[in-house]
Design a protein around this motif. Structure first.
Motif, PDB file in Angstrom:
ATOM      1  N   ALA A  40       3.779  29.795  -4.059  1.00 38.77           N
ATOM      2  CA  ALA A  40       3.068  28.878  -3.171  1.00 38.77           C
ATOM      3  C   ALA A  40       2.046  28.169  -4.039  1.00 38.77           C
ATOM      4  O   ALA A  40       0.858  28.498  -4.079  1.00 38.77           O
ATOM      5  CB  ALA A  40       2.406  29.634  -2.029  1.00 38.77           C
ATOM      6  N   ALA A  41       2.527  27.172  -4.802  1.00 40.83           N
ATOM      7  CA  ALA A  41       1.700  26.518  -5.810  1.00 40.83           C
ATOM      8  C   ALA A  41       0.457  25.884  -5.206  1.00 40.83           C
ATOM      9  O   ALA A  41      -0.614  25.896  -5.804  1.00 40.83           O
ATOM     10  CB  ALA A  41       2.528  25.458  -6.533  1.00 40.83           C
ATOM     11  N   GLN A  42       0.586  25.323  -4.038  1.00 41.23           N
ATOM     12  CA  GLN A  42      -0.525  24.727  -3.307  1.00 41.23           C
ATOM     13  C   GLN A  42      -0.400  25.154  -1.857  1.00 41.23           C
ATOM     14  O   GLN A  42       0.596  25.756  -1.450  1.00 41.23           O
ATOM     15  CB  GLN A  42      -0.496  23.211  -3.440  1.00 41.23           C
ATOM     16  CG  GLN A  42      -0.553  22.695  -4.876  1.00 41.23           C
ATOM     17  CD  GLN A  42      -0.321  21.202  -4.939  1.00 41.23           C
ATOM     18  OE1 GLN A  42      -0.272  20.507  -3.925  1.00 41.23           O
ATOM     19  NE2 GLN A  42      -0.175  20.685  -6.162  1.00 41.23           N
ATOM     20  N   ALA A  43      -1.413  24.810  -1.056  1.00 41.46           N
ATOM     21  CA  ALA A  43      -1.381  25.206   0.351  1.00 41.46           C
ATOM     22  C   ALA A  43      -0.188  24.612   1.080  1.00 41.46           C
ATOM     23  O   ALA A  43       0.331  25.203   2.027  1.00 41.46           O
ATOM     24  CB  ALA A  43      -2.679  24.798   1.038  1.00 41.46           C
ATOM     25  N   ASP A  47       7.052  26.206  -4.928  1.00 42.45           N
ATOM     26  CA  ASP A  47       7.861  26.036  -6.134  1.00 42.45           C
ATOM     27  C   ASP A  47       8.919  27.132  -6.183  1.00 42.45           C
ATOM     28  O   ASP A  47       8.590  28.320  -6.125  1.00 42.45           O
ATOM     29  CB  ASP A  47       6.993  26.120  -7.392  1.00 42.45           C
ATOM     30  CG  ASP A  47       6.177  24.865  -7.616  1.00 42.45           C
ATOM     31  OD1 ASP A  47       6.525  23.835  -7.028  1.00 42.45           O
ATOM     32  OD2 ASP A  47       5.170  24.927  -8.364  1.00 42.45           O
ATOM     33  N   ILE A  48      10.187  26.724  -6.277  1.00 44.67           N
ATOM     34  CA  ILE A  48      11.291  27.660  -6.423  1.00 44.67           C
ATOM     35  C   ILE A  48      11.690  27.643  -7.895  1.00 44.67           C
ATOM     36  O   ILE A  48      12.297  26.682  -8.373  1.00 44.67           O
ATOM     37  CB  ILE A  48      12.474  27.266  -5.518  1.00 44.67           C
ATOM     38  CG1 ILE A  48      12.027  27.224  -4.046  1.00 44.67           C
ATOM     39  CG2 ILE A  48      13.637  28.229  -5.692  1.00 44.67           C
ATOM     40  CD1 ILE A  48      13.059  26.664  -3.103  1.00 44.67           C
ATOM     41  N   VAL A  49      11.302  28.685  -8.623  1.00 49.45           N
ATOM     42  CA  VAL A  49      11.496  28.745 -10.058  1.00 49.45           C
ATOM     43  C   VAL A  49      12.781  29.505 -10.363  1.00 49.45           C
ATOM     44  O   VAL A  49      12.949  30.661  -9.947  1.00 49.45           O
ATOM     45  CB  VAL A  49      10.307  29.428 -10.753  1.00 49.45           C
ATOM     46  CG1 VAL A  49      10.480  29.389 -12.269  1.00 49.45           C
ATOM     47  CG2 VAL A  49       8.993  28.753 -10.355  1.00 49.45           C
ATOM     48  N   ARG A  57      10.578  21.852  -6.252  1.00 46.75           N
ATOM     49  CA  ARG A  57       9.379  21.882  -5.419  1.00 46.75           C
ATOM     50  C   ARG A  57       9.663  21.281  -4.047  1.00 46.75           C
ATOM     51  O   ARG A  57      10.336  20.253  -3.922  1.00 46.75           O
ATOM     52  CB  ARG A  57       8.238  21.136  -6.092  1.00 46.75           C
ATOM     53  CG  ARG A  57       7.012  20.920  -5.198  1.00 46.75           C
ATOM     54  CD  ARG A  57       5.791  20.472  -5.963  1.00 46.75           C
ATOM     55  NE  ARG A  57       5.221  21.572  -6.734  1.00 46.75           N
ATOM     56  CZ  ARG A  57       3.988  21.560  -7.250  1.00 46.75           C
ATOM     57  NH1 ARG A  57       3.210  20.509  -7.074  1.00 46.75           N
ATOM     58  NH2 ARG A  57       3.542  22.585  -7.940  1.00 46.75           N
ATOM     59  N   VAL A  58       9.103  21.937  -3.020  1.00 45.20           N
ATOM     60  CA  VAL A  58       9.162  21.434  -1.647  1.00 45.20           C
ATOM     61  C   VAL A  58       7.724  21.206  -1.201  1.00 45.20           C
ATOM     62  O   VAL A  58       6.928  22.139  -1.151  1.00 45.20           O
ATOM     63  CB  VAL A  58       9.858  22.437  -0.699  1.00 45.20           C
ATOM     64  CG1 VAL A  58       9.884  21.887   0.724  1.00 45.20           C
ATOM     65  CG2 VAL A  58      11.269  22.728  -1.184  1.00 45.20           C
ATOM     66  N   ALA A  67       3.302  29.307   3.449  1.00 48.56           N
ATOM     67  CA  ALA A  67       3.071  30.680   2.991  1.00 48.56           C
ATOM     68  C   ALA A  67       4.114  31.638   3.547  1.00 48.56           C
ATOM     69  O   ALA A  67       4.609  32.531   2.839  1.00 48.56           O
ATOM     70  CB  ALA A  67       1.664  31.127   3.400  1.00 48.56           C
ATOM     71  N   ALA A  68       4.477  31.455   4.829  1.00 52.96           N
ATOM     72  CA  ALA A  68       5.470  32.337   5.443  1.00 52.96           C
ATOM     73  C   ALA A  68       6.838  32.155   4.794  1.00 52.96           C
ATOM     74  O   ALA A  68       7.569  33.128   4.569  1.00 52.96           O
ATOM     75  CB  ALA A  68       5.551  32.061   6.943  1.00 52.96           C
TER      76      ALA A  68
END
Length: 251
Positions: A40-43, A47-49, A57-58, A67-68
């Motif tokens: 969860a790179a930002q609120a 990021d799906i690494v 990134r979504v 977050a969920a």
């Protein structure tokens, strides 16, 4: 467990087959084994690494949903990962929205505009007769809705009588006050649900092998025909009443 995250210009979802990223022109499928971690790179961004370092990134989801989604996807990742990473990812072109996607909405808008113009004309030229035009919408709407539903069910029963697969479905709960939810499994082992007003622990369903979510509960041929006839006649009565009330002054 699966969740959906609606971001800016992309929808992310995952299931047992992997993570699916849908954009307007492209669909990306990522096997779960190809994912190294989910951040969860930002609120409002995830990021799906992948195992080879490539990142998808979504962005744009609300903080709670973001977050969920990250937590649920992390929990779904397998212990064994595949180092091939992005080489396992597949992509395909998404069909762009065309006339076939929006014409029903455009047709509905034209009908509404036409009706409003007609009502204004009746009010201006016939005064109180506009009341019949307004009240007549109720039987007219009921007749059209009932006719559409009846045609759809009749078509489904005819279709499934030719190619449907019959299974025994078991009641697993209720929806609303009257409908019982039944669960059945298709030939590929996938589970589906079907709701109807049969209050019994199990019932026979016929489902479409080409579209397993399409199903009907079993009815004898005489009962199915009688039900269709009664519904068609009832819808026709409502339609006639509505048409006379709304458009009768034109005759």
């Amino acid at each position: 467990m699966s969740q959906i995250l609606n971001g800016r210009g992309v929808r992310a979802a995952f299931d047992a087959d992997g993570v699916h990223l849908d954009r307007s022109d492209q669909r990306v499928d990522i096997p779960l084994a190809a994912v190294r971690e989910v951040r969860a790179a930002q609120a409002r961004a995830v990021d799906i690494v992948l195992t080879d370092g490539v990142t998808h990134r979504v962005e744009g989801g609300n903080p709670t949903a973001t977050a969920a989604f990250a937590a649920a996807l992390t929990a779904a990742l397998p212990e064994q990962r595949d180092p091939a990473g992005s080489r396992l990812v597949t992509s395909s072109a998404n069909r762009r929205a065309g006339f076939g996607d929006w014409w029903p909405l455009a047709a509905a808008a034209l009908v509404v505009v036409g009706y409003l113009a007609y009502a204004v004309w009746v009010a201006a030229t016939h005064g109180a007769r506009v009341l019949g035009v307004v009240v007549g919408l109720l039987p007219l709407g009921l007749g059209l809705f009932g006719l559409g539903t009846t045609v759809q069910e009749t078509f489904r029963r005819i279709l499934l009588s030719r190619r449907g697969i019959t299974v025994l479905a078991h009641a697993v709960g209720t929806t609303g006050k009257r409908s019982v939810v039944f669960e059945y499994t298709d030939t590929e082992g996938r589970t589906h649900t079907y709701a109807c007003r049969r209050r019994m622990p199990a019932t026979q369903l016929s489902y479409d092998p080409l579209k397993p979510k399409r199903a009907v509960h079993a009815l004898s041929l005489p009962l199915a025909v009688a039900k269709a006839v009664v519904l068609f006649v009832g819808c026709a009565v409502w339609l006639v009443v509505g048409v006379v009330m709304v458009f009768g002054l034109l005759w």
